[in-house]
Design a protein around this motif. Structure first.
Motif, mmCIF file in Angstrom:
data_model
loop_
_atom_site.group_PDB
_atom_site.id
_atom_site.type_symbol
_atom_site.label_atom_id
_atom_site.label_comp_id
_atom_site.label_asym_id
_atom_site.label_seq_id
_atom_site.Cartn_x
_atom_site.Cartn_y
_atom_site.Cartn_z
ATOM 1 N N GLU A 1 12.084 1.707 -5.894
ATOM 2 C CA GLU A 1 11.347 0.668 -6.625
ATOM 3 C C GLU A 1 11.141 1.068 -8.078
ATOM 4 O O GLU A 1 11.266 0.242 -8.988
ATOM 5 N N ALA A 2 10.840 2.336 -8.317
ATOM 6 C CA ALA A 2 10.605 2.792 -9.688
ATOM 7 C C ALA A 2 11.875 2.762 -10.520
ATOM 8 O O ALA A 2 11.815 2.600 -11.749
ATOM 9 N N TRP B 1 10.880 9.616 3.348
ATOM 10 C CA TRP B 1 11.326 8.214 3.328
ATOM 11 C C TRP B 1 10.451 7.378 2.398
ATOM 12 O O TRP B 1 10.948 6.545 1.636
ATOM 13 N N ILE B 2 9.144 7.586 2.457
ATOM 14 C CA ILE B 2 8.229 6.848 1.575
ATOM 15 C C ILE B 2 8.529 7.176 0.114
ATOM 16 O O ILE B 2 8.583 6.285 -0.749
ATOM 17 N N ALA B 3 8.731 8.451 -0.182
ATOM 18 C CA ALA B 3 8.999 8.861 -1.560
ATOM 19 C C ALA B 3 10.310 8.258 -2.063
ATOM 20 O O ALA B 3 10.391 7.795 -3.211
ATOM 21 N N HIS C 1 0.817 -1.214 0.000
ATOM 22 C CA HIS C 1 0.000 0.000 0.000
ATOM 23 C C HIS C 1 0.853 1.268 0.000
ATOM 24 O O HIS C 1 0.339 2.357 0.248
ATOM 25 N N LEU C 2 2.134 1.119 -0.308
ATOM 26 C CA LEU C 2 3.044 2.264 -0.237
ATOM 27 C C LEU C 2 2.669 3.353 -1.234
ATOM 28 O O LEU C 2 2.882 4.542 -0.976
ATOM 29 N N GLN D 1 4.314 0.830 -10.360
ATOM 30 C CA GLN D 1 3.535 0.427 -9.193
ATOM 31 C C GLN D 1 2.119 0.963 -9.336
ATOM 32 O O GLN D 1 1.891 2.169 -9.315
ATOM 33 N N VAL D 2 1.181 0.049 -9.514
ATOM 34 C CA VAL D 2 -0.220 0.407 -9.770
ATOM 35 C C VAL D 2 -1.050 0.032 -8.552
ATOM 36 O O VAL D 2 -1.005 -1.115 -8.096
#
Length: 545
Positions: A66-67, A58-60, A11-12, A73-74
């Motif tokens: 990952e990107a 941190w989330i970004a 759910h990130l 990421q969908v």
């Protein structure tokens, strides 16, 4: 802890939107802290606010990591499949914009916590609602929710615009609100036309369906695209829709104007998503509908911004005009419609946003030490911190002008190289180099007035700026140096971002799903066709036997 992390990781993609939304609501429940024992609430509000932005960074960064592998990421809300449900999509470009937003927001919020947050009510809550709108605009997968997040960030910006009050801010705020309401109405008209001819507003679905349009459908789609260009051009401050920006940004408080440096990039982002991808090279009869307009207007915007900076009589207006000039340079790169030019645009976008945000904070520090002259570009008493503030201004000026080895130089070199073999080469080279020279002149003139042409007869500043204000400003200014150190990996990232944006089929497969039998985009997303009008019958003419 690992189990919690594993549960949160899928759910990130939605957390950049939910985190500021919940933080803003929590800050509203915490209440305002005008005086007395409310100061304890103010301290907790600052801690919560800063911690939330740090977590958002941190989330970004995690999403960007990952990107960077090339994965899209969908996130499908409610598990509804696209294009019928709402989707959030994080690709390389979205992740880059999320990281940039948080990199600007954290030092700006730190600066505002030095005292500016007490000049109006609920500053921290509104700040986070603005972040919610910004992050939502960068991750949304359909154009209608782009409109929704536009409105969220604009409503928050209306309140932040008048934060600190004052006649000048209210006047600029009224103009800002009225113009944005008109732009929002045009946005809805453009979206409605686009939906009428395609039957969808999902970005991936639109990119497939516009390729099949012809005849009147193509004409309506072109009209919708040009209307949206006007809307996004207004948000990005594209000529001739850029004249609102200098007065508005100059009237805002320093931390608000610094945050607004990322807000104009939402318009740039929308132009790229809609006109660079959906109406890009592979769009059939509606391909490159913005090409005749975008590049000339972008170069005009850049020139206007440089001339406005030269003519400025106050420090905030000077930086505001430099914002316009930087937007023009970015849009000129997008207007070349090549992967190399787009890569240069992304690199220069990151650099210019950080530098402009730092300059808005820096000019307030300088103005606060100039006595009654304050922000006016006129001789005044010596500032209390001439070495520190002078070096920071020199660093920012060199980066804005594009002097080596700072990132502004590399971004412009990338742009000039991308324009080398295009028909517009001479124009692009002339404008980019000329605007850099004019920007350097404007900042050199300001620097000489601030630090050399002083009046000893006037009382000198008694004290310098607080470290709580200097440190976040210095951090923003030094981010350009960090970009120079990591120039090679960042350039590889922007190159890969430009290449990924042109992979329309790959984006569609990730968002819309894959037919397991063929491995292709399913038939359910085939191009939409407007229904033919029913045949008219003439009752006076009956069939003869």
């Amino acid at each position: 802890m690992s189990g919690l992390f594993s549960a949160v990781w899928p759910h990130l993609s939605i957390l950049p939107v939910l985190l500021p939304a919940f933080t803003g609501m929590a800050l509203l429940l915490l209440g305002d802290a005008p005086s007395g024992h409310g100061q304890a609430r103010l301290k907790w509000a600052r801690r919560l606010s800063l911690s939330s932005v740090a977590l958002g960074l941190w989330i970004a960064v995690s999403l960007m990591g990952e990107a960077s592998t090339g994965a899209l990421q969908v996130y499908r809300l409610g598990e509804w499949p696209a294009p019928f449900g709402i989707v959030l999509v994080v690709d390389r470009l979205s992740a880059l914009m999320l990281v940039l937003t948080q990199l600007v927001a954290l030092p700006v919020l730190w600066y505002a916590s030095g005292g500016w947050d007490t000049h109006g009510r609920y500053f921290h809550a509104i700040f986070h609602f603005q972040l919610m709108g910004l992050c939502g605009a960068f991750v949304t997968g359909d154009i209608f929710n782009l409109f929704v997040f536009f409105e969220i960030l604009l409503i928050a910006s209306y309140v932040l615009m008048v934060h600190g009050q004052g006649k000048g801010r209210f006047q600029a705020g009224v103009h800002y609100v009225v113009l944005n309401l008109l732009a929002s109405a045009l946005f809805l008209i453009g979206v409605s036309l686009l939906y009428a001819v395609t039957g969808t507003l999902n970005l991936a679905d639109l990119a497939l369906r516009v390729t099949q349009l012809s005849g009147m459908e193509a004409v309506m789609a072109r009209s919708a695209a040009l209307i949206l260009l006007v809307v996004f051009g207004f948000k990005a401050a594209l000529l001739p829709l850029s004249l609102w920006l200098p007065g508005t940004y100059a009237a805002a408080t320093a931390p608000v104007a610094a945050l607004f440096a990322i807000m104009t990039k939402v318009g740039v982002y929308a132009i790229l998503r809609v006109h660079g991808v959906i109406f890009g090279d592979a769009a059939g009869e509606v391909a490159r509908v913005a090409e005749p307009w975008l590049l000339p207007l972008a170069m005009g915007t850049s020139v206007l911004g440089a001339l406005g900076a030269l003519a400025s009589r106050t420090l905030p207006r000077l930086v505001a005009w430099l914002t316009v000039a930087s937007v023009g340079t970015i849009l000129a790169a997008l207007g070349l419609f090549t992967p190399a030019a787009w890569s240069a645009a992304f690199y220069y976008l990151v650099h210019s946003t950080l530098v402009v945000a730092g300059l808005f904070l820096l000019v307030e520090l300088v103005a606060a030490q100039r006595g009654d002259v304050a922000e006016a570009l006129a001789p005044a008493s010596p500032v209390a911190q001439p070495v520190l503030l002078g070096l920071m201004l020199l660093l920012a000026a060199a980066s804005v002008a594009g002097l080596p080895p700072l990132p502004g130089f590399l971004g412009k070199v990338m742009l000039l190289k991308a324009a080398w073999s295009t028909p517009m080469q001479s124009w692009v080279w002339t404008v980019v180099l000329g605007v850099g020279f004019l920007s350097l002149l404007a900042l050199a003139r300001a620097g000489s007035l601030l630090f050399w042409n002083v009046r000893p007869d006037l009382p000198a500043a008694s004290s310098g700026a607080s470290p709580r204000l200097v440190i976040p400003t210095l951090i923003l200014c030094l981010m350009g140096v960090v970009m120079s150190i990591f120039a090679a990996p960042l350039q590889r990232y922007t190159d890969a971002t430009a290449t990924q944006l042109l992979d329309r089929q790959g984006y569609a497969r990730a968002v819309l799903g894959v037919d397991p039998a063929t491995g292709e985009v399913p038939v359910s997303v085939r191009p939409y066709r407007m229904p033919e009008p029913a045949a008219q019958t003439n009752p006076s003419r009956e069939a003869q036997p």
